[in-house]
Design a protein around this motif. Structure first.
Motif, PDB file in Angstrom:
ATOM      1  N   PRO A  38      29.616 -38.920 -59.241  1.00  0.00           N
ATOM      2  CA  PRO A  38      28.693 -37.849 -59.715  1.00  0.00           C
ATOM      3  C   PRO A  38      28.092 -38.039 -61.164  1.00  0.00           C
ATOM      4  N   LEU A  55      27.834 -35.706 -64.581  1.00  0.00           N
ATOM      5  CA  LEU A  55      27.379 -34.261 -64.823  1.00  0.00           C
ATOM      6  C   LEU A  55      26.817 -33.860 -66.132  1.00  0.00           C
ATOM      7  N   THR A  57      27.544 -40.259 -66.347  1.00  0.00           N
ATOM      8  CA  THR A  57      28.637 -40.443 -65.863  1.00  0.00           C
ATOM      9  C   THR A  57      30.247 -41.482 -66.969  1.00  0.00           C
ATOM     10  N   TRP A  59      31.948 -39.431 -68.084  1.00  0.00           N
ATOM     11  CA  TRP A  59      33.638 -39.018 -68.163  1.00  0.00           C
ATOM     12  C   TRP A  59      34.068 -40.151 -67.579  1.00  0.00           C
ATOM     13  N   SER A 117      33.623 -28.792 -58.107  1.00  0.00           N
ATOM     14  CA  SER A 117      32.930 -29.907 -58.002  1.00  0.00           C
ATOM     15  C   SER A 117      31.859 -30.210 -58.066  1.00  0.00           C
ATOM     16  N   PRO A 118      31.012 -31.338 -58.354  1.00  0.00           N
ATOM     17  CA  PRO A 118      30.310 -31.419 -59.380  1.00  0.00           C
ATOM     18  C   PRO A 118      28.626 -31.084 -58.338  1.00  0.00           C
ATOM     19  N   PHE A 122      29.546 -26.956 -60.020  1.00  0.00           N
ATOM     20  CA  PHE A 122      29.008 -26.929 -61.769  1.00  0.00           C
ATOM     21  C   PHE A 122      27.442 -26.935 -61.933  1.00  0.00           C
ATOM     22  N   ARG A 123      27.320 -27.557 -60.912  1.00  0.00           N
ATOM     23  CA  ARG A 123      25.112 -27.936 -61.902  1.00  0.00           C
ATOM     24  C   ARG A 123      25.018 -26.528 -61.094  1.00  0.00           C
ATOM     25  N   SER A 162      35.154 -29.915 -66.235  1.00  0.00           N
ATOM     26  CA  SER A 162      34.117 -30.074 -65.056  1.00  0.00           C
ATOM     27  C   SER A 162      34.529 -31.607 -64.272  1.00  0.00           C
ATOM     28  N   GLU A 163      35.441 -31.771 -65.779  1.00  0.00           N
ATOM     29  CA  GLU A 163      35.350 -33.536 -65.389  1.00  0.00           C
ATOM     30  C   GLU A 163      36.891 -33.471 -64.380  1.00  0.00           C
ATOM     31  N   ALA A 209      35.852 -33.331 -61.298  1.00  0.00           N
ATOM     32  CA  ALA A 209      35.102 -34.332 -60.535  1.00  0.00           C
ATOM     33  C   ALA A 209      35.992 -35.590 -60.034  1.00  0.00           C
ATOM     34  N   TRP A 266      36.859 -34.911 -57.146  1.00  0.00           N
ATOM     35  CA  TRP A 266      35.941 -34.921 -55.817  1.00  0.00           C
ATOM     36  C   TRP A 266      35.653 -36.412 -55.411  1.00  0.00           C
TER      37      TRP A 266
END
Length: 181
Positions: free
Chosen positions: A19, A21, A26, A28, A108-109, A112-113, A163-164, A167, A170
């Motif tokens: 995903p 972020l 991508t 990350w 999760s991504p 976070f969004r 967030s990383e 992800a 996830w």
């Protein structure tokens, strides 16, 4: 009998895509040169905005300071130095505690969004409401700016953003992959 396309075994065999972020894309996942360039440029842009805010804070404080008698001005300046030092440390601690709390349950991504979208919507109204506070807060603007500097410095000096981590978890849940960080 289910068709091959609708089979659960076939759908789970395909790996989930990495995903993207916000702010990191991508990059990350591998944390290469592009990742560190994005983090460095993001921090530099944020700190440039923060430097401008600190400048405005000092100008507003200077206008307030000019109205004080000379004896009180010296006392108030030293009070501001002490308050700014304490606020810098306080901002750092607040950010690090929040970071640790977020690492315990990283988003999760998608979450976070969604949180970023909600944050942007709220920030418009907070910006409008905060305009009058700049004038009222002029006597303590250096301390407020120092708090923001401490908070920002702590935010940009972490090893990985929540967030990383979210992800990575996830991806592990959807692919069975091992985290690289």
């Amino acid at each position: 009998m289910a068709s091959r396309a609708s089979s659960r075994g076939e759908a789970s065999a395909a790996p989930a895509r990495i995903p993207a972020l916000p702010g990191l894309g991508t990059t990350w996942f591998e944390r290469g040169a592009r990742y560190w360039l994005r983090r460095t440029l993001g921090a530099a842009a944020w700190l440039a905005v923060l430097a401008f805010c600190c400048y405005i804070a000092l100008v507003l404080y200077g206008s307030f300071r000019g109205a004080l008698p000379p004896a009180l001005r010296t006392v108030w300046d030293w009070t501001q130095v002490a308050a700014s030092g304490a606020a810098l440390v306080w901002g750092w601690l607040v950010q690090r505690r929040d970071h640790r709390r977020k690492l315990l349950d990283p988003p999760s991504p998608g979450a976070f969004r969604a949180a970023k979208r909600d944050e942007v919507r709220r920030s418009v109204w907070l910006t409008l409401a905060g305009r009058a506070l700049w004038l009222v807060a002029a006597p303590v603007m250096p301390a407020l700016a120092a708090w923001a500097v401490g908070w920002s410095a702590a935010a940009f000096t972490v090893r990985a953003y929540p967030s990383e981590v979210g992800a990575h978890r996830w991806l592990e849940a959807h692919n069975g992959q091992i985290s690289t960080s």
